[in-house]
Design a protein around this motif. Structure first.
Motif, PDB file in Angstrom:
ATOM      1  N   ALA A  70       0.806  -1.223   0.000  1.00 13.90           N
ATOM      2  CA  ALA A  70       0.000   0.000   0.000  1.00 13.90           C
ATOM      3  C   ALA A  70       0.839   1.273   0.000  1.00 13.90           C
ATOM      4  CB  ALA A  70      -0.948  -0.001   1.188  1.00 13.90           C
ATOM      5  N   GLY A  71       1.915   1.310   0.755  1.00 16.83           N
ATOM      6  CA  GLY A  71       2.740   2.515   0.818  1.00 16.83           C
ATOM      7  C   GLY A  71       3.263   2.945  -0.542  1.00 16.83           C
ATOM      8  N   ARG A  72       3.805   2.011  -1.282  1.00 18.01           N
ATOM      9  CA  ARG A  72       4.321   2.304  -2.629  1.00 18.01           C
ATOM     10  C   ARG A  72       3.182   2.722  -3.565  1.00 18.01           C
ATOM     11  NH1 ARG A  72       9.556  -0.448  -4.201  1.00 18.01           N
ATOM     12  NH2 ARG A  72      10.333  -1.308  -2.260  1.00 18.01           N
ATOM     13  N   ARG A  73       2.070   2.038  -3.454  1.00 21.15           N
ATOM     14  CA  ARG A  73       0.930   2.344  -4.331  1.00 21.15           C
ATOM     15  C   ARG A  73       0.419   3.757  -4.083  1.00 21.15           C
ATOM     16  NH1 ARG A  73      -1.450  -3.260  -5.451  1.00 21.15           N
ATOM     17  NH2 ARG A  73      -3.268  -2.200  -6.263  1.00 21.15           N
ATOM     18  N   ILE A  74       0.290   4.112  -2.799  1.00 18.47           N
ATOM     19  CA  ILE A  74      -0.224   5.441  -2.449  1.00 18.47           C
ATOM     20  C   ILE A  74       0.750   6.524  -2.895  1.00 18.47           C
ATOM     21  CG2 ILE A  74      -0.769   6.953  -0.495  1.00 18.47           C
ATOM     22  CD1 ILE A  74      -1.909   4.367   0.880  1.00 18.47           C
ATOM     23  N   LEU A  75       2.043   6.326  -2.647  1.00 16.91           N
ATOM     24  CA  LEU A  75       3.029   7.314  -3.090  1.00 16.91           C
ATOM     25  C   LEU A  75       3.045   7.442  -4.607  1.00 16.91           C
ATOM     26  CD1 LEU A  75       6.032   6.663  -0.676  1.00 16.91           C
ATOM     27  CD2 LEU A  75       4.611   8.718  -0.821  1.00 16.91           C
ATOM     28  N   ALA A  76       2.914   6.324  -5.312  1.00 14.81           N
ATOM     29  CA  ALA A  76       2.918   6.362  -6.777  1.00 14.81           C
ATOM     30  C   ALA A  76       1.732   7.171  -7.308  1.00 14.81           C
ATOM     31  CB  ALA A  76       2.879   4.936  -7.341  1.00 14.81           C
ATOM     32  N   ILE A  77       0.558   6.959  -6.744  1.00 12.46           N
ATOM     33  CA  ILE A  77      -0.613   7.696  -7.227  1.00 12.46           C
ATOM     34  C   ILE A  77      -0.512   9.175  -6.855  1.00 12.46           C
ATOM     35  CG2 ILE A  77      -2.258   7.410  -5.335  1.00 12.46           C
ATOM     36  CD1 ILE A  77      -4.309   6.629  -7.565  1.00 12.46           C
ATOM     37  N   SER A 117       3.277   3.721 -14.729  1.00  5.09           N
ATOM     38  CA  SER A 117       3.160   5.176 -14.834  1.00  5.09           C
ATOM     39  C   SER A 117       4.460   5.786 -14.303  1.00  5.09           C
ATOM     40  CB  SER A 117       1.972   5.662 -13.998  1.00  5.09           C
ATOM     41  OG  SER A 117       2.235   5.453 -12.623  1.00  5.09           O
ATOM     42  N   ILE A 118       4.554   7.092 -14.312  1.00  4.76           N
ATOM     43  CA  ILE A 118       5.751   7.756 -13.786  1.00  4.76           C
ATOM     44  C   ILE A 118       5.921   7.439 -12.299  1.00  4.76           C
ATOM     45  CG2 ILE A 118       6.825   9.998 -13.337  1.00  4.76           C
ATOM     46  CD1 ILE A 118       5.375  10.960 -15.949  1.00  4.76           C
ATOM     47  N   GLY A 119       4.837   7.540 -11.535  1.00  5.40           N
ATOM     48  CA  GLY A 119       4.905   7.218 -10.116  1.00  5.40           C
ATOM     49  C   GLY A 119       5.294   5.776  -9.871  1.00  5.40           C
ATOM     50  N   HIS A 120       4.755   4.871 -10.665  1.00  7.63           N
ATOM     51  CA  HIS A 120       5.117   3.458 -10.545  1.00  7.63           C
ATOM     52  C   HIS A 120       6.612   3.280 -10.803  1.00  7.63           C
ATOM     53  CE1 HIS A 120       0.782   2.156 -11.804  1.00  7.63           C
ATOM     54  NE2 HIS A 120       0.845   2.399 -10.505  1.00  7.63           N
ATOM     55  N   ARG A 121       7.102   3.922 -11.846  1.00 11.43           N
ATOM     56  CA  ARG A 121       8.517   3.788 -12.217  1.00 11.43           C
ATOM     57  C   ARG A 121       9.431   4.288 -11.102  1.00 11.43           C
ATOM     58  NH1 ARG A 121      12.155   1.074 -15.318  1.00 11.43           N
ATOM     59  NH2 ARG A 121      13.857   2.432 -15.857  1.00 11.43           N
ATOM     60  N   VAL A 122       9.094   5.456 -10.556  1.00  9.64           N
ATOM     61  CA  VAL A 122       9.898   6.040  -9.487  1.00  9.64           C
ATOM     62  C   VAL A 122       9.973   5.101  -8.281  1.00  9.64           C
ATOM     63  CG1 VAL A 122       9.942   7.926  -7.769  1.00  9.64           C
ATOM     64  CG2 VAL A 122       9.517   8.440 -10.182  1.00  9.64           C
ATOM     65  N   LEU A 123       8.874   4.422  -7.980  1.00  6.10           N
ATOM     66  CA  LEU A 123       8.813   3.564  -6.796  1.00  6.10           C
ATOM     67  C   LEU A 123       9.076   2.084  -7.085  1.00  6.10           C
ATOM     68  CD1 LEU A 123       5.969   5.540  -5.185  1.00  6.10           C
ATOM     69  CD2 LEU A 123       8.254   5.238  -4.261  1.00  6.10           C
ATOM     70  N   GLY A 124       9.438   1.768  -8.318  1.00  7.42           N
ATOM     71  CA  GLY A 124       9.839   0.409  -8.649  1.00  7.42           C
ATOM     72  C   GLY A 124       8.723  -0.611  -8.664  1.00  7.42           C
ATOM     73  N   ILE A 125       7.541  -0.209  -9.172  1.00 11.59           N
ATOM     74  CA  ILE A 125       6.425  -1.152  -9.283  1.00 11.59           C
ATOM     75  C   ILE A 125       5.872  -1.111 -10.700  1.00 11.59           C
ATOM     76  CG2 ILE A 125       5.838  -1.117  -6.843  1.00 11.59           C
ATOM     77  CD1 ILE A 125       3.704   0.921  -7.344  1.00 11.59           C
ATOM     78  N   GLN A 126       5.139  -2.137 -11.088  1.00 11.55           N
ATOM     79  CA  GLN A 126       4.543  -2.163 -12.416  1.00 11.55           C
ATOM     80  C   GLN A 126       3.294  -3.028 -12.464  1.00 11.55           C
ATOM     81  OE1 GLN A 126       7.848  -4.286 -14.533  1.00 11.55           O
ATOM     82  NE2 GLN A 126       6.246  -4.644 -16.014  1.00 11.55           N
ATOM     83  N   VAL A 127       2.464  -2.764 -13.468  1.00 14.80           N
ATOM     84  CA  VAL A 127       1.213  -3.497 -13.652  1.00 14.80           C
ATOM     85  C   VAL A 127       1.451  -4.609 -14.670  1.00 14.80           C
ATOM     86  CG1 VAL A 127      -1.191  -3.344 -14.401  1.00 14.80           C
ATOM     87  CG2 VAL A 127      -0.129  -1.409 -13.212  1.00 14.80           C
ATOM     88  N   VAL A 128       1.097  -5.831 -14.283  1.00 14.94           N
ATOM     89  CA  VAL A 128       1.191  -6.975 -15.198  1.00 14.94           C
ATOM     90  C   VAL A 128      -0.079  -7.801 -15.072  1.00 14.94           C
ATOM     91  CG1 VAL A 128       3.711  -7.124 -15.138  1.00 14.94           C
ATOM     92  CG2 VAL A 128       2.369  -8.448 -13.508  1.00 14.94           C
ATOM     93  N   ARG A 129      -0.325  -8.621 -16.067  1.00 12.78           N
ATOM     94  CA  ARG A 129      -1.407  -9.602 -15.964  1.00 12.78           C
ATOM     95  C   ARG A 129      -0.925 -10.731 -15.075  1.00 12.78           C
ATOM     96  NH1 ARG A 129      -5.604  -8.862 -19.014  1.00 12.78           N
ATOM     97  NH2 ARG A 129      -5.471  -7.560 -20.854  1.00 12.78           N
ATOM     98  N   PRO A 139      -7.699  -9.833  -0.141  1.00 14.08           N
ATOM     99  CA  PRO A 139      -6.549 -10.158   0.717  1.00 14.08           C
ATOM    100  C   PRO A 139      -5.198 -10.098  -0.005  1.00 14.08           C
ATOM    101  CG  PRO A 139      -8.312 -11.736   1.079  1.00 14.08           C
ATOM    102  CD  PRO A 139      -8.718 -10.888  -0.098  1.00 14.08           C
ATOM    103  N   ASP A 140      -5.214 -10.148  -1.326  1.00 15.70           N
ATOM    104  CA  ASP A 140      -3.980 -10.044  -2.100  1.00 15.70           C
ATOM    105  C   ASP A 140      -3.667  -8.592  -2.475  1.00 15.70           C
ATOM    106  OD1 ASP A 140      -3.263 -12.811  -2.220  1.00 15.70           O
ATOM    107  OD2 ASP A 140      -4.975 -13.082  -3.555  1.00 15.70           O
ATOM    108  N   GLN A 141      -4.392  -7.658  -1.881  1.00 16.55           N
ATOM    109  CA  GLN A 141      -4.239  -6.219  -2.097  1.00 16.55           C
ATOM    110  C   GLN A 141      -4.462  -5.816  -3.554  1.00 16.55           C
ATOM    111  OE1 GLN A 141      -0.586  -4.840  -0.273  1.00 16.55           O
ATOM    112  NE2 GLN A 141      -1.265  -5.487   1.732  1.00 16.55           N
ATOM    113  N   ARG A 142      -5.356  -6.541  -4.227  1.00 15.15           N
ATOM    114  CA  ARG A 142      -5.754  -6.192  -5.589  1.00 15.15           C
ATOM    115  C   ARG A 142      -7.081  -5.461  -5.520  1.00 15.15           C
ATOM    116  NH1 ARG A 142      -6.577 -11.182  -8.716  1.00 15.15           N
ATOM    117  NH2 ARG A 142      -6.719  -9.833 -10.513  1.00 15.15           N
ATOM    118  N   GLY A 143      -7.095  -4.227  -6.026  1.00 19.98           N
ATOM    119  CA  GLY A 143      -8.330  -3.463  -6.078  1.00 19.98           C
ATOM    120  C   GLY A 143      -9.272  -4.038  -7.121  1.00 19.98           C
ATOM    121  N   LEU A 144     -10.517  -3.607  -7.082  1.00 25.29           N
ATOM    122  CA  LEU A 144     -11.494  -4.090  -8.068  1.00 25.29           C
ATOM    123  C   LEU A 144     -11.060  -3.753  -9.488  1.00 25.29           C
ATOM    124  CD1 LEU A 144     -14.861  -3.210  -6.281  1.00 25.29           C
ATOM    125  CD2 LEU A 144     -13.703  -5.421  -6.418  1.00 25.29           C
ATOM    126  N   HIS A 145     -10.354  -2.626  -9.662  1.00 20.81           N
ATOM    127  CA  HIS A 145      -9.892  -2.255 -10.996  1.00 20.81           C
ATOM    128  C   HIS A 145      -8.857  -3.268 -11.509  1.00 20.81           C
ATOM    129  CE1 HIS A 145      -6.969  -0.544  -8.286  1.00 20.81           C
ATOM    130  NE2 HIS A 145      -6.196  -0.121  -9.260  1.00 20.81           N
TER     131      HIS A 145
END
Length: 145
Positions: A40-47, A87-99, A128-134
């Motif tokens: 959550a911390g990385r996700r919130i900072l990225a957004i 996204s830019i925020g994702h890149r800065v915080l070292g996360i990415q969206v994959v299938r 419980p896997d911290q996956r949002g509905l989106h």
């Protein structure tokens, strides 16, 4: 009559045998490191980074109009996640969206994810896997790179 075995069954707590030990375990992802669920911390900072960038651009182009800011944010998410997977925020915080399975999210997933993300509710309702509905809607997951 009630005996000790009846009382013991509820004193020991609920059955946790079907509950995963960490977010992503049920999806076959590692507990930590690359490929693990982005917390959550990385996700919130990225957004927050992405929203700040959208706000700056919106102030220049649309005089800070809130709909303009949302449009810039959505465009950034769709274009960058659809092509690069982050996204830019994702890149800065070292996360990415994959299938699930590791394939790139792709343009369609980026569009649907972003439209749902802009509604806010799907992003704050998660499993419980911290996956949002989106993410669940498009079978995607946000992982550490």
């Amino acid at each position: 009559m009630v005996d000790r075995r009846d009382i013991g069954s509820w004193l020991s707590g609920p059955d946790t045998s079907g509950i995963s030990k960490y977010p992503g375990e049920r999806l076959g992802l590692p507990e930590s490191g690359p490929g693990s669920i982005a917390r959550a911390g990385r996700r919130i900072l990225a957004i927050m980074i992405d929203w700040t960038i959208a706000l700056l651009i919106s102030n220049l182009l649309f005089a800070g109009d809130s709909w303009g800011t949302l449009a810039v944010f959505a465009a950034e998410q769709i274009l960058l996640i659809g092509t690069l997977g982050y996204s830019i925020g994702h890149r800065v915080l070292g996360i990415q969206v994959v299938r699930l399975g590791g394939a790139p999210a792709g343009p369609l997933a980026a569009v649907v994810r972003t439209l749902l993300l802009c509604l806010v509710v799907p992003a704050v309702v998660f499993d419980p896997d911290q996956r949002g509905l989106h993410d669940k809607a498009m079978n995607t997951v946000l992982i550490r790179r």
